[in-house]
Design a protein around this motif. Sequence first.
Motif, mmCIF file in Angstrom:
data_model
loop_
_atom_site.group_PDB
_atom_site.id
_atom_site.type_symbol
_atom_site.label_atom_id
_atom_site.label_comp_id
_atom_site.label_asym_id
_atom_site.label_seq_id
_atom_site.Cartn_x
_atom_site.Cartn_y
_atom_site.Cartn_z
ATOM 1 N N ASN A 115 0.831 -1.199 0.000
ATOM 2 C CA ASN A 115 0.000 0.000 0.000
ATOM 3 C C ASN A 115 0.863 1.245 0.000
ATOM 4 O OD1 ASN A 115 -2.280 -1.684 0.202
ATOM 5 N ND2 ASN A 115 -2.233 -1.608 2.449
ATOM 6 N N SER A 116 0.259 2.361 -0.339
ATOM 7 C CA SER A 116 0.962 3.654 -0.341
ATOM 8 C C SER A 116 2.293 3.551 -1.070
ATOM 9 C CB SER A 116 1.178 4.131 1.102
ATOM 10 O OG SER A 116 -0.055 4.242 1.776
ATOM 11 N N LEU A 117 2.251 3.009 -2.252
ATOM 12 C CA LEU A 117 3.484 2.784 -2.995
ATOM 13 C C LEU A 117 4.170 4.096 -3.363
ATOM 14 C CD1 LEU A 117 2.310 -0.221 -5.132
ATOM 15 C CD2 LEU A 117 4.355 -0.197 -3.696
ATOM 16 N N LYS A 118 5.493 4.050 -3.362
ATOM 17 C CA LYS A 118 6.331 5.201 -3.659
ATOM 18 C C LYS A 118 7.205 4.881 -4.867
ATOM 19 C CE LYS A 118 6.764 6.068 1.319
ATOM 20 N NZ LYS A 118 7.727 6.244 2.437
ATOM 21 N N PRO A 119 7.687 5.895 -5.549
ATOM 22 C CA PRO A 119 8.589 5.634 -6.681
ATOM 23 C C PRO A 119 9.798 4.797 -6.280
ATOM 24 C CG PRO A 119 7.806 7.882 -6.755
ATOM 25 C CD PRO A 119 7.311 7.308 -5.463
ATOM 26 N N GLU A 120 10.266 4.966 -5.052
ATOM 27 C CA GLU A 120 11.432 4.200 -4.595
ATOM 28 C C GLU A 120 11.120 2.726 -4.352
ATOM 29 O OE1 GLU A 120 10.299 7.089 -3.333
ATOM 30 O OE2 GLU A 120 10.504 7.144 -1.130
ATOM 31 N N ASP A 121 9.860 2.329 -4.456
ATOM 32 C CA ASP A 121 9.504 0.912 -4.377
ATOM 33 C C ASP A 121 9.660 0.219 -5.736
ATOM 34 O OD1 ASP A 121 6.820 1.880 -2.229
ATOM 35 O OD2 ASP A 121 8.702 0.911 -1.627
ATOM 36 N N THR A 122 9.958 0.979 -6.752
ATOM 37 C CA THR A 122 10.158 0.401 -8.076
ATOM 38 C C THR A 122 11.323 -0.585 -8.062
ATOM 39 O OG1 THR A 122 9.279 2.340 -9.225
ATOM 40 C CG2 THR A 122 10.806 0.935 -10.461
ATOM 41 N N ALA A 123 11.049 -1.807 -8.502
ATOM 42 C CA ALA A 123 12.061 -2.865 -8.463
ATOM 43 C C ALA A 123 11.492 -4.135 -9.068
ATOM 44 C CB ALA A 123 12.495 -3.137 -7.019
ATOM 45 N N VAL A 124 12.371 -5.086 -9.278
ATOM 46 C CA VAL A 124 11.937 -6.456 -9.555
ATOM 47 C C VAL A 124 11.839 -7.174 -8.214
ATOM 48 C CG1 VAL A 124 12.464 -8.631 -10.681
ATOM 49 C CG2 VAL A 124 12.978 -6.467 -11.843
ATOM 50 N N TYR A 125 10.683 -7.725 -7.947
ATOM 51 C CA TYR A 125 10.431 -8.390 -6.675
ATOM 52 C C TYR A 125 10.535 -9.908 -6.859
ATOM 53 C CZ TYR A 125 8.924 -4.063 -4.495
ATOM 54 O OH TYR A 125 8.895 -2.787 -3.950
ATOM 55 N N HIS A 126 11.320 -10.521 -5.993
ATOM 56 C CA HIS A 126 11.516 -11.964 -6.009
ATOM 57 C C HIS A 126 11.010 -12.557 -4.708
ATOM 58 C CE1 HIS A 126 14.442 -11.909 -9.417
ATOM 59 N NE2 HIS A 126 14.734 -10.711 -8.932
#
Length: 128
Positions: free
Chosen positions: A83-94
Amino acid sequence: LQVVESGGDLVQPGQSLRLSCSVSGRPFIYLAVGWFRQAPGKEREAVSCISSSGGNENYADSVKGRFTISRDGAKNVVYLQMNSLKPEDTAVYHCAAVEVANYFCSNHMHEENEYESWGQGTRVTVSA
């Protein structure tokens, strides 16, 4: 032991997203599952972990209060609600899984070498 991630997408800042990690090949009740992410140009980092019983969770400081990990024993799936996603959460999630005792997530969440199986990842992009 196999894990497969899904659910990545392009979202705007402030929006929510739920990732799924499907696990197979080993009894789900014995497995701890962790979520990691790797942003462009950065090292992979641990995000969250849930114990085999589901009774113990751990989170990176950067996502505490925004992300929630959970597991569904009937479906052999671990979720990461973001929730409340931020640009810095941008990534490939494994996601990654390991057959371990219940204390694993508290003490070893960040230790990538401890995990037995890794997925290919799902991309999350947070951008306006």
